[in-house]
Design an enzyme around this catalytic site. Structure first.
Site, PDB file in Angstrom:
ATOM      1  N   MET A 155       0.835  -1.201   0.000  1.00 14.19           N
ATOM      2  CA  MET A 155       0.000   0.000   0.000  1.00 14.19           C
ATOM      3  C   MET A 155       0.875   1.260   0.000  1.00 14.19           C
ATOM      4  O   MET A 155       1.966   1.259   0.572  1.00 14.19           O
ATOM      5  CB  MET A 155      -0.906   0.034   1.225  1.00 14.19           C
ATOM      6  CG  MET A 155      -2.033  -0.980   1.163  1.00 14.19           C
ATOM      7  SD  MET A 155      -3.287  -0.517  -0.040  1.00 14.19           S
ATOM      8  CE  MET A 155      -4.228  -2.053  -0.129  1.00 14.19           C
ATOM      9  N   CYS A 156       0.380   2.294  -0.621  1.00 15.47           N
ATOM     10  CA  CYS A 156       1.110   3.540  -0.756  1.00 15.47           C
ATOM     11  C   CYS A 156       0.231   4.679  -0.230  1.00 15.47           C
ATOM     12  O   CYS A 156      -0.862   4.461   0.266  1.00 15.47           O
ATOM     13  CB  CYS A 156       1.449   3.790  -2.225  1.00 15.47           C
ATOM     14  SG  CYS A 156       2.149   2.348  -3.069  1.00 15.47           S
ATOM     15  N   ARG A 157       0.734   5.861  -0.322  1.00 18.73           N
ATOM     16  CA  ARG A 157      -0.029   7.069   0.000  1.00 18.73           C
ATOM     17  C   ARG A 157       0.168   8.060  -1.136  1.00 18.73           C
ATOM     18  O   ARG A 157       1.249   8.158  -1.699  1.00 18.73           O
ATOM     19  CB  ARG A 157       0.467   7.715   1.312  1.00 18.73           C
ATOM     20  CG  ARG A 157       0.383   6.833   2.560  1.00 18.73           C
ATOM     21  CD  ARG A 157      -1.028   6.720   3.118  1.00 18.73           C
ATOM     22  NE  ARG A 157      -1.743   5.612   2.517  1.00 18.73           N
ATOM     23  CZ  ARG A 157      -2.995   5.274   2.827  1.00 18.73           C
ATOM     24  NH1 ARG A 157      -3.672   5.973   3.718  1.00 18.73           N
ATOM     25  NH2 ARG A 157      -3.589   4.269   2.235  1.00 18.73           N
ATOM     26  N   ASN A 206      -2.613   3.431  -5.603  1.00 21.66           N
ATOM     27  CA  ASN A 206      -2.453   2.776  -4.317  1.00 21.66           C
ATOM     28  C   ASN A 206      -3.349   1.550  -4.325  1.00 21.66           C
ATOM     29  O   ASN A 206      -4.561   1.685  -4.456  1.00 21.66           O
ATOM     30  CB  ASN A 206      -2.863   3.728  -3.191  1.00 21.66           C
ATOM     31  CG  ASN A 206      -2.918   3.037  -1.852  1.00 21.66           C
ATOM     32  OD1 ASN A 206      -2.237   2.035  -1.644  1.00 21.66           O
ATOM     33  ND2 ASN A 206      -3.741   3.554  -0.953  1.00 21.66           N
TER      34      ASN A 206
END
Lengths: 270, 270, 270, 270
Positions: D1-3, D112
């Site tokens: 997961m990213c932001r 994401n």
């Protein structure tokens, strides 16, 4: 030895010096023709002035020719005054903190040249700095230290005079500590309004410096001409300072000086 | 064009090829004399065989001359068989995944050369790989793809024959898709026991390859001699394969071949 | 705060501390459980002793968990004595020169902790170094400077005593210059034969340190246990020094000392 | 997961999203509160639109919190439309080519989420691309491939519809090849004029997406609110598309679709 290019005038894209010309700065990063070393692959950096008093800065350790970020930024960013540099390391390892331009508040500085016996002079040079300038040092290059020394000696008020005193101090120090002196120094520096450059050496091999008009009333200063249009480029003679301001280009004589007051009052003694 | 060096024999420190000789691989990274480009600064890599069946590998994107890790490792690590490479990028950006040597299970491979029109051949080359080899591809170079193609064609069982088929396939593909062909290929590869090298080109400009005895019964293979002792270095002629094994050095003829079975059964059709 | 692990004993693969255990050092680089910060992603480094008197060293600025070179090296390299570190930066930017372990000739050093008000102490700390140790400084961390200070104070002859004097000097300096003192210091250091560690703080929060037997007669020292086998791990109390040598493990009391001679004779005055 | 965070409106400094807010994107790179992983340290990137049709782009592999270039650029560069991303790797190694945003001519894209079983779907996904889009692929992430697939399916003319078809195609493919499907997808993309975002998942865990007005008539879209002013932030429900244009913000329903024509005509068959 390194290569650099600087500009002052109407805003232009960085790429007009950095990537587009036939002999652009990136071209010079692998095929410099007037340098001791043809390859300048130990990192690069750009400082550019925009809407803020302090410059933006972008530095990295890859060869300039292979950095996609540099190409994209040079194509997007426009600036009225900027300094760009490709490095061939002499003193100091390859890392971002050793890449030019160096920046201290609103001032920027980049350099092509060297100080012989720097390892033996470094500590005494650092001891001249007050705590503020001392703590501003993050790398290990002679170039950064020359910049901080000039700031210490009053660059903010008297840019060329302070630089002349910094060089003069280093020369005197070298004679005192090593019995000899060799300094080669072709540098550009700016407060975001005026762009200064110096070409100087203690011997006959001052690193080259050329100037040319660019854009509407602007000028660029470069280590090597950006193209083959020999009429356009004026070689700045050794022992000169160049000032680019609203008044245009001015070339004056530059020689190191020893300002007694500055040298007599080392920072550590205060 | 790139530069490389490989060794098989009694364990020696990596530095005996990489940093110590007068014209070491690091020296060649900025002053190659027999290459199209004198500067090979787009990364480097080493694959070395130790106690495990698969090789260790260390790659990075800095010029080899400025990487402290490389210097320290070359001084500490001893190996009986290793491959070392400095890169001048032709296809594929400067990033670790594009640095040689490439490794797949126990096999390693490095390459100096190029395939013309690679962009037009790449997709068809990739379509020959089965899912395992396809998923093993992490970079974008022609070199890595040649390696995977040779593995697909049977390199594990018939190293030189599979390599000859891989080159033959690419040549046929190039003629079919572009109407012309130019391949230059000087490569080394190993399973950790035997060290193979090939020097080949479709034209008269096969990248150079030299061999010399080193240590007790060992040999090294290099793009350029590591010193001026011209008697020590044997130039391997174009169109040759070199095999270094317990039996010593063997030089045989190498020419691309087209193995019907391999080419007829593309992976995607199975 | 950082995390580290060190080993002395029969040669083992680096991976037995760095990557393989359930709570390996790489695991601690993103999920430390006993640290102020769970993430230690500001670079990493390894110093390992092999056949040469000086250690090999490998450092980089990426998070340890994403560095392929680290994984490959940890799997290939065996060592009888090594130090491994993952960094969470407090003082000094993220660059290789600021990554632990620091190395000076045959000595290596790594550290978890901090000196409060370091910016105000740094210059006076540096002024204690003779020219040799001063020029050995390449980074900007408090840790590197503590190491050089200990070397200056005689670490080569009296490792733990010199370290006690270095800490004592810094504490005295902090009181003198800032009116207060806070030092937290859990460190490991070695000459390639004996492995030393210290756990100490001026307050109640000395960074944790654990020891466990490993392999045949060997021991490891770690910031956090490498697994859940709570019986295996001995917590080293604050105010302790650990010595791992041929005689096994020895835990003694550690407290900073002020050695008059050392402090009275600053290097610059000589 | 990213932001990630994106903006469209009157030109603002990048720092107003990236570094200045209490819970800025850089803050989220080490302390994300609504993500599966609190640490997003596997690189970062920015794509910003200025005077040229194509965006500028700056990406690097260090944690965002430690990159000085990012801080300086965010402080200097103003843009009317930009995308910014910090990465926690799921598929694809840590290297610049795998950092978001991805750019293809005037389009930019960041993501994401994840596609389960991507390794088994990748090859069939790539086979849908025509040669132009295939050769545009430089990394190994699922995200880049989703972007290219959407471009292949007509994103330039019908952005949201093409994205719905790309997701629909991948879902169908996953069912066919693996017997199951799980896609989580919260993405932003733009042609430099309109900013689009999608929040979607096949299960109940679509990665979060929030919108808020910013500046004069502008809006930002973010993975997590940039501050605690809960009134300001509107959570975008799963199964939604957001369109930011001159007409303001529009939220519509988003669900994957299978466009027969697109799926029936794979690129390789043409």
């Amino acid at each position: 030895m390194c290569r650099w290019a600087a500009y002052r005038g109407q805003p232009i894209y960085l790429e007009e010096l950095v990537t587009s010309p036939a002999h652009s700065l990136i071209e010079q990063s692998h095929c410099a023709t007037r340098a001791k070393t043809a390859t300048n692959a130990d990192g690069f950096g750009i400082a550019w002035y925009g809407d803020r008093p302090e410059p933006g800065r972008f530095r990295d350790v890859l060869p300039a020719w292979s950095d996609c970020n540099l190409k994209s930024m040079a194509r997007q960013i426009r600036s009225r005054l900027f300094l760009a540099h490709v490095r061939a390391a002499t003193h100091g390892s390859t890392r971002r903190d050793n890449c030019h331009p160096f920046v201290c508040d609103t001032w920027s500085f980049m350099h092509n040249g060297q100080i012989d016996h720097f390892d033996r002079l470094r500590r005494s040079m650092e001891s001249m700095l007050d705590d503020g300038h001392f703590n501003a040092r993050v790398g290990t290059t002679d170039s950064e230290l020359l910049f901080l020394l000039a700031l210490q000696f009053g660059m903010r008020e008297r840019p060329l005079a302070a630089m002349a005193e910094a060089i003069g101090f280093v020369e005197q120090l070298s004679i005192n500590l090593t019995g000899s002196v060799k300094v080669r120094f072709t540098a550009a520096f700016s407060d975001g309004h005026t762009l200064y450059a110096v070409r100087y050496a203690t011997d006959a091999y001052a690193p080259t410096l050329f100037a040319a008009p660019m854009g509407e009333g602007g000028h660029c200063l470069v280590s090597e001409p950006l193209n083959d249009d020999t009429d356009a480029w004026m070689e700045i003679p050794a022992g000169s300072a160049v000032t680019l301001s609203e008044k245009g280009i001015e070339v004056t004589r530059f020689q190191p000086s020893v300002d007694g007051a500055a040298v007599m009052k080392p920072a550590l003694a205060s």
